[in-house]
Design a protein around this motif. Sequence first.
Motif, PDB file in Angstrom:
ATOM      1  N   GLU A  78       0.788  -1.227   0.000  1.00 57.97           N
ATOM      2  CA  GLU A  78       0.000   0.000   0.000  1.00 57.97           C
ATOM      3  C   GLU A  78       0.830   1.293   0.000  1.00 57.97           C
ATOM      4  N   ARG A  79       1.862   1.314   0.877  1.00 56.49           N
ATOM      5  CA  ARG A  79       2.588   2.574   1.034  1.00 56.49           C
ATOM      6  C   ARG A  79       3.250   2.990  -0.284  1.00 56.49           C
ATOM      7  N   GLN A  80       3.889   1.997  -0.899  1.00 59.98           N
ATOM      8  CA  GLN A  80       4.615   2.222  -2.140  1.00 59.98           C
ATOM      9  C   GLN A  80       3.639   2.635  -3.268  1.00 59.98           C
ATOM     10  N   MET A  81       2.545   1.877  -3.371  1.00 60.40           N
ATOM     11  CA  MET A  81       1.589   2.123  -4.451  1.00 60.40           C
ATOM     12  C   MET A  81       0.910   3.475  -4.277  1.00 60.40           C
ATOM     13  N   LYS A  82       0.526   3.766  -3.041  1.00 59.42           N
ATOM     14  CA  LYS A  82      -0.185   5.024  -2.771  1.00 59.42           C
ATOM     15  C   LYS A  82       0.748   6.203  -3.080  1.00 59.42           C
ATOM     16  N   ARG A  83       2.024   6.063  -2.686  1.00 54.68           N
ATOM     17  CA  ARG A  83       2.981   7.140  -2.952  1.00 54.68           C
ATOM     18  C   ARG A  83       3.107   7.384  -4.461  1.00 54.68           C
ATOM     19  N   ARG A  84       3.167   6.298  -5.228  1.00 56.70           N
ATOM     20  CA  ARG A  84       3.290   6.435  -6.682  1.00 56.70           C
ATOM     21  C   ARG A  84       2.055   7.097  -7.270  1.00 56.70           C
ATOM     22  N   ILE A  85       0.884   6.649  -6.795  1.00 58.63           N
ATOM     23  CA  ILE A  85      -0.352   7.195  -7.359  1.00 58.63           C
ATOM     24  C   ILE A  85      -0.503   8.668  -6.964  1.00 58.63           C
ATOM     25  N   ASP A  86      -0.182   8.987  -5.719  1.00 62.43           N
ATOM     26  CA  ASP A  86      -0.275  10.388  -5.280  1.00 62.43           C
ATOM     27  C   ASP A  86       0.607  11.289  -6.147  1.00 62.43           C
ATOM     28  N   SER A  87       1.798  10.778  -6.465  1.00 63.17           N
ATOM     29  CA  SER A  87       2.689  11.631  -7.244  1.00 63.17           C
ATOM     30  C   SER A  87       2.171  11.774  -8.687  1.00 63.17           C
ATOM     31  N   LEU A  88       1.546  10.735  -9.205  1.00 61.32           N
ATOM     32  CA  LEU A  88       0.969  10.818 -10.554  1.00 61.32           C
ATOM     33  C   LEU A  88      -0.209  11.795 -10.571  1.00 61.32           C
ATOM     34  N   ILE A  89      -1.015  11.761  -9.509  1.00 62.57           N
ATOM     35  CA  ILE A  89      -2.160  12.672  -9.395  1.00 62.57           C
ATOM     36  C   ILE A  89      -1.665  14.114  -9.401  1.00 62.57           C
ATOM     37  N   ASN A  90      -0.605  14.339  -8.654  1.00 60.83           N
ATOM     38  CA  ASN A  90       0.018  15.663  -8.598  1.00 60.83           C
ATOM     39  C   ASN A  90       0.477  16.128  -9.961  1.00 60.83           C
ATOM     40  N   ARG A  91       1.204  15.202 -10.641  1.00 63.80           N
ATOM     41  CA  ARG A  91       1.748  15.542 -11.965  1.00 63.80           C
ATOM     42  C   ARG A  91       0.666  15.884 -12.961  1.00 63.80           C
ATOM     43  N   ASN A  92      -0.523  15.306 -12.754  1.00 62.94           N
ATOM     44  CA  ASN A  92      -1.628  15.557 -13.672  1.00 62.94           C
ATOM     45  C   ASN A  92      -2.473  16.759 -13.234  1.00 62.94           C
ATOM     46  N   GLY A  93      -2.021  17.446 -12.204  1.00 61.48           N
ATOM     47  CA  GLY A  93      -2.699  18.668 -11.755  1.00 61.48           C
ATOM     48  C   GLY A  93      -4.056  18.416 -11.104  1.00 61.48           C
ATOM     49  N   VAL A 143      -2.090   2.909 -16.067  1.00 65.57           N
ATOM     50  CA  VAL A 143      -1.779   1.466 -16.015  1.00 65.57           C
ATOM     51  C   VAL A 143      -0.276   1.243 -16.178  1.00 65.57           C
ATOM     52  N   ASN A 144       0.324   1.958 -17.147  1.00 60.04           N
ATOM     53  CA  ASN A 144       1.770   1.809 -17.352  1.00 60.04           C
ATOM     54  C   ASN A 144       2.550   2.193 -16.118  1.00 60.04           C
ATOM     55  N   TYR A 145       2.125   3.264 -15.509  1.00 62.04           N
ATOM     56  CA  TYR A 145       2.868   3.801 -14.374  1.00 62.04           C
ATOM     57  C   TYR A 145       2.770   2.875 -13.167  1.00 62.04           C
ATOM     58  N   ILE A 146       1.573   2.380 -12.881  1.00 56.07           N
ATOM     59  CA  ILE A 146       1.457   1.535 -11.687  1.00 56.07           C
ATOM     60  C   ILE A 146       2.049   0.148 -11.907  1.00 56.07           C
ATOM     61  N   THR A 147       2.074  -0.307 -13.148  1.00 56.26           N
ATOM     62  CA  THR A 147       2.581  -1.662 -13.353  1.00 56.26           C
ATOM     63  C   THR A 147       4.106  -1.715 -13.516  1.00 56.26           C
ATOM     64  N   ILE A 148       4.743  -0.587 -13.795  1.00 58.16           N
ATOM     65  CA  ILE A 148       6.207  -0.499 -13.858  1.00 58.16           C
ATOM     66  C   ILE A 148       6.808  -1.551 -14.804  1.00 58.16           C
ATOM     67  N   ASN A 149       6.898  -1.149 -16.062  1.00 59.84           N
ATOM     68  CA  ASN A 149       7.287  -2.114 -17.096  1.00 59.84           C
ATOM     69  C   ASN A 149       8.787  -2.281 -17.355  1.00 59.84           C
ATOM     70  N   VAL A 150       9.626  -1.715 -16.525  1.00 58.07           N
ATOM     71  CA  VAL A 150      11.063  -1.770 -16.831  1.00 58.07           C
ATOM     72  C   VAL A 150      11.553  -3.212 -16.981  1.00 58.07           C
ATOM     73  N   SER A 151      12.271  -3.458 -18.050  1.00 57.60           N
ATOM     74  CA  SER A 151      12.870  -4.786 -18.228  1.00 57.60           C
ATOM     75  C   SER A 151      14.118  -4.650 -19.084  1.00 57.60           C
ATOM     76  N   GLU A 152      14.879  -5.712 -19.212  1.00 53.86           N
ATOM     77  CA  GLU A 152      16.005  -5.715 -20.141  1.00 53.86           C
ATOM     78  C   GLU A 152      16.364  -7.158 -20.486  1.00 53.86           C
ATOM     79  N   PHE A 153      17.089  -7.327 -21.580  1.00 59.39           N
ATOM     80  CA  PHE A 153      17.527  -8.667 -21.959  1.00 59.39           C
ATOM     81  C   PHE A 153      18.547  -9.181 -20.938  1.00 59.39           C
TER      82      PHE A 153
END
Length: 258
Positions: free
Chosen positions: A25-40, A62-72
């Motif tokens: 929760e803490r991690q997800m809520k922090r991410r969502i709060d910051s996205l809400i901020n960025r979107n004004g 969806v992209n932001y909360i799911t965190i798609n970073v990957s590499e070969f």
Amino acid sequence: MGWTYEQFKQAILDLINIDLSSYKERQMKRRIDSLINRNGCDNYKDYYDLINNNKEKLLQFVNYITINVSEFFRNPAQWETLEKNILPQILEKYKKIKIWSAACSTGEEPYSVVMLLSKFLPLSSIRVLATDIDMDALEKARKGIYADNSLGALPKEFLHRYFTHRENSYIIAPEVKSCVDFAQHDLLQDPFPDNCHLILCRNVIIYFTEEAKAKLYNKLSNALHPDGILFVGSTEQIIMPQRYNLKPVKAFFYRRMQ
Ligand SMILES: C[S@@+](CC[C@H](N)C(=O)[O-])C[C@H]1O[C@@H](n2cnc3c(N)ncnc32)[C@H](O)[C@@H]1O
């Protein structure tokens, strides 16, 4: 009037069927709060109205909360263990193997498995099931076009053999692509395949709550062939794996106990 985070979570579950309560929760809520901020936006309700009425903003969410970073070949030492130790053991016993790359993001992981396996088997006999919750990531995976920042750990022999370099991108060879079946799948809600000789489930479990993790490990263990192997991410070592009928074989690799 604004919403509480609880109300927002419920509305997201109803809207896109993603269950935010199973993510830490803490991690997800922090991410969502910051996205809400960025979107004004001022509060959860305003932000919900925005994503509910704007497809692009919904995709961004969806992209932001799911965190798609990957590499070969992410964490190359572990792929070396897979090549030198795990795969030879599996292939000694089984000629046809079932492989699942769960939470595969944009495809780097399943394509890495195919390339590695091509050292042991002809491409025509390799099949990898690759799934993710995020349709957008899967679309990129199916295209198979990558920037050089995801290729850092890719062995040169594979780069030369299986990629075409065009402008700033690298395109994966069709013969590698055709070994992978991509499908949408939610690890928290959908039924799992069975009898897998190898499951890669890496760098996604860290986002889940302890309760969701325990359920997931049980389901992953059941999805394995009786002596199948689970390959996890480098921060995802399983505590007391015997609880899930799993036994450590090498760091980050677990075998199902028969
Ligand atoms: C950091 S990426 C990991 C990619 C790859 N496995 C790797 O290790 O490089 C995490 C992926 O997990 C996916 N994901 C998040 N929640 C999921 C869920 N409930 N079911 C399936 N995939 C999920 C995301 O969409 C994202 O693509």
